[in-house]
Design a protein around this motif. Structure first.
Motif, mmCIF file in Angstrom:
data_model
loop_
_atom_site.group_PDB
_atom_site.id
_atom_site.type_symbol
_atom_site.label_atom_id
_atom_site.label_comp_id
_atom_site.label_asym_id
_atom_site.label_seq_id
_atom_site.Cartn_x
_atom_site.Cartn_y
_atom_site.Cartn_z
ATOM 1 N N ALA A 11 0.868 -1.174 0.000
ATOM 2 C CA ALA A 11 0.000 0.000 0.000
ATOM 3 C C ALA A 11 0.903 1.223 0.000
ATOM 4 C CB ALA A 11 -0.908 0.005 1.229
ATOM 5 N N PRO A 12 0.485 2.328 -0.620
ATOM 6 C CA PRO A 12 1.359 3.502 -0.649
ATOM 7 C C PRO A 12 1.588 4.121 0.726
ATOM 8 C CG PRO A 12 -0.755 3.997 -1.659
ATOM 9 C CD PRO A 12 -0.739 2.536 -1.363
ATOM 10 N N ILE A 13 0.602 3.990 1.599
ATOM 11 C CA ILE A 13 0.744 4.468 2.971
ATOM 12 C C ILE A 13 0.170 3.418 3.911
ATOM 13 C CG2 ILE A 13 0.736 6.938 2.430
ATOM 14 C CD1 ILE A 13 -2.223 7.015 3.221
ATOM 15 N N ASP A 17 0.060 1.249 13.146
ATOM 16 C CA ASP A 17 -0.287 -0.111 13.586
ATOM 17 C C ASP A 17 -0.014 -1.131 12.483
ATOM 18 O OD1 ASP A 17 -1.144 0.737 16.103
ATOM 19 O OD2 ASP A 17 -3.239 0.888 15.488
ATOM 20 N N GLU A 18 -0.445 -0.817 11.252
ATOM 21 C CA GLU A 18 -0.245 -1.735 10.130
ATOM 22 C C GLU A 18 1.246 -1.939 9.853
ATOM 23 O OE1 GLU A 18 -4.251 -0.725 7.499
ATOM 24 O OE2 GLU A 18 -2.469 0.537 7.294
ATOM 25 N N TYR A 19 2.005 -0.852 9.898
ATOM 26 C CA TYR A 19 3.445 -0.953 9.640
ATOM 27 C C TYR A 19 4.123 -1.786 10.730
ATOM 28 C CZ TYR A 19 8.266 0.209 8.647
ATOM 29 O OH TYR A 19 9.607 0.110 8.357
ATOM 30 N N TYR A 42 3.707 10.437 5.778
ATOM 31 C CA TYR A 42 2.766 11.179 4.940
ATOM 32 C C TYR A 42 1.707 11.760 5.862
ATOM 33 C CZ TYR A 42 -1.163 12.200 1.914
ATOM 34 O OH TYR A 42 -2.207 12.829 1.292
ATOM 35 N N THR A 43 1.518 13.073 5.765
ATOM 36 C CA THR A 43 0.469 13.747 6.521
ATOM 37 C C THR A 43 -0.545 14.273 5.516
ATOM 38 O OG1 THR A 43 2.072 14.424 8.191
ATOM 39 C CG2 THR A 43 -0.041 15.561 8.202
ATOM 40 N N PRO A 44 -1.772 13.759 5.545
ATOM 41 C CA PRO A 44 -2.772 14.237 4.590
ATOM 42 C C PRO A 44 -3.071 15.719 4.808
ATOM 43 C CG PRO A 44 -3.623 12.385 5.891
ATOM 44 C CD PRO A 44 -2.297 12.753 6.445
ATOM 45 N N PRO A 45 -3.493 16.390 3.752
ATOM 46 C CA PRO A 45 -3.865 17.796 3.907
ATOM 47 C C PRO A 45 -5.000 17.922 4.924
ATOM 48 C CG PRO A 45 -3.962 17.111 1.587
ATOM 49 C CD PRO A 45 -3.709 15.899 2.403
ATOM 50 N N VAL A 62 6.030 4.432 -0.229
ATOM 51 C CA VAL A 62 6.678 4.761 -1.499
ATOM 52 C C VAL A 62 8.026 5.432 -1.221
ATOM 53 C CG1 VAL A 62 6.496 6.090 -3.637
ATOM 54 C CG2 VAL A 62 4.478 4.924 -2.721
ATOM 55 N N ALA A 63 8.032 6.377 -0.300
ATOM 56 C CA ALA A 63 9.285 7.054 0.059
ATOM 57 C C ALA A 63 10.267 6.076 0.699
ATOM 58 C CB ALA A 63 9.004 8.217 1.007
#
Length: 80
Positions: A11-13, A17-19, A42-45, A62-63
């Protein structure tokens, strides 16, 4: 002839917990790694009335893959 390494990012993010589950770590260790700058986030807007510090953050997979490819002297590109 060029060699290609094809990776599949789950997943891209991912949530912390998932990580943590994917890596077999404790969530507090993931939080510490983020705080120490060892994991990309990643911080969503957020909206104008939201506090950016309270917006849920995610691990940017991704990063992370791009950083790993660079460390291994591999060219990282996104397929089309």
């Amino acid at each position: 002839m060029s060699n290609q390494l094809i990776l599949s990012i789950p997943a891209p993010i991912l949530t912390y917990d998932e990580y943590a589950k994917l890596q077999g770590q404790k969530v507090k260790d993931v939080v510490n790694a983020v705080a120490n700058g060892r994991l990309p986030v990643y911080t969503p807007p957020c909206g104008p009335h939201e506090n950016p510090a309270r917006v849920k953050k995610y691990i940017n997979m991704v990063a992370l893959y791009a950083e790993a490819a660079k460390a291994a002297n591999l060219e990282f590109g996104l397929g089309s």
